[in-house]
Design a protein around this motif. Structure first.
Motif, PDB file in Angstrom:
ATOM      1  N   UNK A   1       0.732  -0.999  -0.092  1.00 61.41           N
ATOM      2  CA  UNK A   1      -0.068  -0.030   0.021  1.00 61.41           C
ATOM      3  C   UNK A   1       0.717   1.148   0.103  1.00 61.41           C
ATOM      4  N   UNK A   2       1.860   1.310   0.737  1.00 57.64           N
ATOM      5  CA  UNK A   2       2.784   2.437   0.785  1.00 57.64           C
ATOM      6  C   UNK A   2       3.538   2.689  -0.159  1.00 57.64           C
ATOM      7  N   UNK A   3       4.370   1.640  -0.543  1.00 53.77           N
ATOM      8  CA  UNK A   3       5.272   2.109  -1.494  1.00 53.77           C
ATOM      9  C   UNK A   3       4.915   2.088  -2.870  1.00 53.77           C
ATOM     10  N   UNK A   4       4.037   0.759  -3.292  1.00 48.02           N
ATOM     11  CA  UNK A   4       3.497   0.771  -4.627  1.00 48.02           C
ATOM     12  C   UNK A   4       2.465   1.950  -4.937  1.00 48.02           C
ATOM     13  N   UNK A   5       1.541   2.253  -4.025  1.00 49.92           N
ATOM     14  CA  UNK A   5       0.642   3.197  -4.050  1.00 49.92           C
ATOM     15  C   UNK A   5       1.293   4.519  -4.441  1.00 49.92           C
ATOM     16  N   UNK A   6       2.299   4.934  -3.601  1.00 46.86           N
ATOM     17  CA  UNK A   6       2.862   6.263  -3.885  1.00 46.86           C
ATOM     18  C   UNK A   6       3.756   6.295  -5.106  1.00 46.86           C
ATOM     19  N   UNK A   7       4.541   4.966  -5.441  1.00 47.13           N
ATOM     20  CA  UNK A   7       5.030   4.967  -6.972  1.00 47.13           C
ATOM     21  C   UNK A   7       4.172   4.969  -7.938  1.00 47.13           C
ATOM     22  N   UNK A   8       3.051   4.545  -7.786  1.00 43.00           N
ATOM     23  CA  UNK A   8       2.104   4.556  -8.901  1.00 43.00           C
ATOM     24  C   UNK A   8       1.724   5.964  -9.103  1.00 43.00           C
ATOM     25  N   UNK A   9       1.360   6.655  -8.176  1.00 43.85           N
ATOM     26  CA  UNK A   9       1.072   8.168  -8.294  1.00 43.85           C
ATOM     27  C   UNK A   9       2.309   8.785  -9.018  1.00 43.85           C
ATOM     28  N   UNK A  10       3.505   8.556  -8.521  1.00 38.44           N
ATOM     29  CA  UNK A  10       4.575   9.172  -9.216  1.00 38.44           C
ATOM     30  C   UNK A  10       4.720   8.684 -10.707  1.00 38.44           C
ATOM     31  N   UNK A  11       4.708   7.489 -10.886  1.00 38.16           N
ATOM     32  CA  UNK A  11       4.882   7.150 -12.473  1.00 38.16           C
ATOM     33  C   UNK A  11       3.895   7.897 -13.054  1.00 38.16           C
ATOM     34  N   UNK A  12       2.594   8.090 -12.938  1.00 31.83           N
ATOM     35  CA  UNK A  12       1.516   8.662 -13.589  1.00 31.83           C
ATOM     36  C   UNK A  12       1.880  10.189 -13.884  1.00 31.83           C
ATOM     37  N   UNK A  13       2.081  10.553 -12.716  1.00 35.72           N
ATOM     38  CA  UNK A  13       2.345  11.831 -12.704  1.00 35.72           C
ATOM     39  C   UNK A  13       3.582  12.231 -13.760  1.00 35.72           C
ATOM     40  N   UNK A  14       4.658  11.693 -13.506  1.00 39.77           N
ATOM     41  CA  UNK A  14       5.882  11.689 -14.759  1.00 39.77           C
ATOM     42  C   UNK A  14       5.530  11.356 -15.903  1.00 39.77           C
ATOM     43  N   UNK A  15       4.698  10.462 -16.179  1.00 34.14           N
ATOM     44  CA  UNK A  15       4.201  10.173 -17.475  1.00 34.14           C
ATOM     45  C   UNK A  15       3.412  11.143 -18.333  1.00 34.14           C
ATOM     46  N   UNK A  16       2.610  11.984 -17.463  1.00 31.83           N
ATOM     47  CA  UNK A  16       2.220  13.091 -18.057  1.00 31.83           C
ATOM     48  C   UNK A  16       3.063  14.492 -18.319  1.00 31.83           C
ATOM     49  N   UNK A  17       3.907  14.423 -17.497  1.00 30.09           N
ATOM     50  CA  UNK A  17       4.814  15.365 -17.116  1.00 30.09           C
ATOM     51  C   UNK A  17       5.892  15.239 -18.390  1.00 30.09           C
ATOM     52  N   UNK A  18       6.268  14.071 -18.708  1.00 26.78           N
ATOM     53  CA  UNK A  18       7.108  13.914 -19.822  1.00 26.78           C
ATOM     54  C   UNK A  18       6.553  14.059 -21.065  1.00 26.78           C
ATOM     55  N   UNK A  19       5.215  13.682 -21.235  1.00 24.63           N
ATOM     56  CA  UNK A  19       4.312  13.923 -22.410  1.00 24.63           C
ATOM     57  C   UNK A  19       4.238  15.346 -22.731  1.00 24.63           C
ATOM     58  N   UNK A  20       4.104  15.996 -21.651  1.00 19.65           N
ATOM     59  CA  UNK A  20       3.767  17.596 -21.854  1.00 19.65           C
ATOM     60  C   UNK A  20       5.237  18.190 -22.252  1.00 19.65           C
ATOM     61  N   UNK A  21       6.282  17.853 -21.392  1.00 23.46           N
ATOM     62  CA  UNK A  21       7.590  18.114 -21.998  1.00 23.46           C
ATOM     63  C   UNK A  21       7.939  18.026 -23.585  1.00 23.46           C
ATOM     64  N   UNK A  22       7.720  16.899 -24.051  1.00 24.85           N
ATOM     65  CA  UNK A  22       8.027  16.467 -25.373  1.00 24.85           C
ATOM     66  C   UNK A  22       7.414  17.574 -26.164  1.00 24.85           C
ATOM     67  N   UNK A  23       6.302  17.906 -26.128  1.00 25.54           N
ATOM     68  CA  UNK A  23       5.748  18.895 -26.846  1.00 25.54           C
ATOM     69  C   UNK A  23       5.817  20.397 -26.594  1.00 25.54           C
ATOM     70  N   UNK A  24       7.045  20.590 -25.824  1.00 29.12           N
ATOM     71  CA  UNK A  24       7.400  22.017 -25.735  1.00 29.12           C
ATOM     72  C   UNK A  24       8.271  22.353 -26.938  1.00 29.12           C
ATOM     73  N   UNK A  25       7.631  23.728 -27.110  1.00 29.43           N
ATOM     74  CA  UNK A  25       8.249  24.332 -28.785  1.00 29.43           C
ATOM     75  C   UNK A  25       9.747  24.207 -28.574  1.00 29.43           C
ATOM     76  N   UNK A  26      10.414  24.616 -27.325  1.00 22.04           N
ATOM     77  CA  UNK A  26      11.989  25.192 -27.562  1.00 22.04           C
ATOM     78  C   UNK A  26      12.621  23.777 -27.056  1.00 22.04           C
ATOM     79  N   UNK A  27      13.751  23.572 -27.805  1.00 25.58           N
ATOM     80  CA  UNK A  27      14.544  22.697 -27.459  1.00 25.58           C
ATOM     81  C   UNK A  27      15.135  22.606 -26.301  1.00 25.58           C
TER      82      UNK A  27
END
Length: 317
Positions: A210-236
């Protein structure tokens, strides 16, 4: 007679435990003491610098640095539950610890460790809101919400661990009292009990998941969206800077989650106790040493705040 035998079997006859530490290198006690003392002091000083700068510099009084300062405080408390006793073992061979002190150390280690994981998840959500929803970020992540999120991390960590520790305190510990570890961790402690520990081990495994995997899941989901957003940034340049920040965070996340999954997410706590000591050493010494530098001190805003603080302290010529 039957009741008397039952009561005697359930009495805790062990009044103190012996922490085995690292017998293979015990002859290097003083050099190891100096090394670990230096690492401990550097970790604590790094955290103190982070907390002082983030609370004194107006530019750093934002949700991101509020969480970072709380994380630094939490990690300082976390390593302080373990390292001083390890230093005593290295320096003077003081390997004994009372039953009450052992349970107390186990509680605070697990409580603070669990709270760290929940706070890591909250920090990931904060970065998700800042990068993926910048227009609504300041309205949602106000200081009241930030304070409640941090408080929730502490309360959740406490509620998950206190019941488990109470169950461990009811176990019987008979003759053998040598803990195969350098501190009172749950697995080695439960392994010594002469009671039926299946319920405690099952609950420990469940809480670890509950502790490790739930917090890890939230972290992975958050960073997945973050990386997706970063990829679409216009500036290299913006993409490179953002990916660099993510990679630094991910290094610490891999170290923290990797070592803890290795140690705690196992149905049988007695499995690989010897290997757990090395993983725990990384978790309690190396990772907290790196975190202040990776999370904050490499940040340009914090570097600027440090330079400004040092400049203000210089005497006027």
């Amino acid at each position: 007679p039957g009741k008397l035998t039952y009561l005697l079997n359930n009495l805790t006859t062990v009044q103190e435990f012996i922490l085995e530490g690292f017998p293979a290198v015990q002859h290097l006690g003083k050099p190891l003491f100096m090394v670990h003392l230096l690492l401990y002091l550097v970790s604590i000083m790094g955290s103190i610098v982070i907390i002082t700068i983030t609370w004194s510099d107006h530019c750093l009084q934002t949700p991101m640095y509020f969480f970072l300062s709380n994380f630094s405080f939490l990690e300082s408390c976390f390593i302080t539950t373990v390292i001083p006793k390890l230093l005593a073992i290295f320096l003077s061979g003081m390997q004994t610890i009372s039953f009450a002190a052992c349970l107390t150390q186990t509680f605070f280690f697990l409580f603070l460790g669990s709270t760290c994981f929940f706070l890591l998840a909250v920090m990931s959500l904060d970065r998700y809101m800042a990068i993926c929803n910048p227009l609504h970020y300041h309205n949602i992540m106000n200081m009241k919400v930030c304070f409640l999120l941090v408080l929730s991390c502490y309360l959740l960590g406490f509620m998950l661990i206190i019941g488990l520790i109470l169950m461990v305190s009811q176990l019987s510990f008979c003759d053998f009292n040598v803990i195969n570890h350098f501190f009172c961790d749950l697995g080695p402690l439960v392994h010594l009990s002469c009671s039926d520990t299946s319920t405690v081990e099952s609950l420990s495994f469940l809480l670890s998941v509950v502790t490790i995997l739930s917090s890890l899941t939230i972290t992975i989901i958050s960073y997945t969206h973050i990386i997706t957003t970063i990829v679409h940034l216009p500036s290299a340049k913006e993409r490179q800077k953002a990916f660099s920040t993510c990679s630094s965070h991910l290094i610490v996340l891999v170290l923290t989650y990797g070592s803890c999954v290795f140690i705690y997410v196992k149905p049988k706590q007695a499995d690989r106790l010897e290997a757990n000591k090395e993983a725990a050493l990384v978790n309690t010494v190396i990772t907290p040493l790196l975190n202040p530098f990776i999370y904050t001190l490499r940040n340009k805003q914090v570097q600027k705040a440090l330079r400004d603080a040092l400049y203000r302290k210089k005497p006027m010529k």
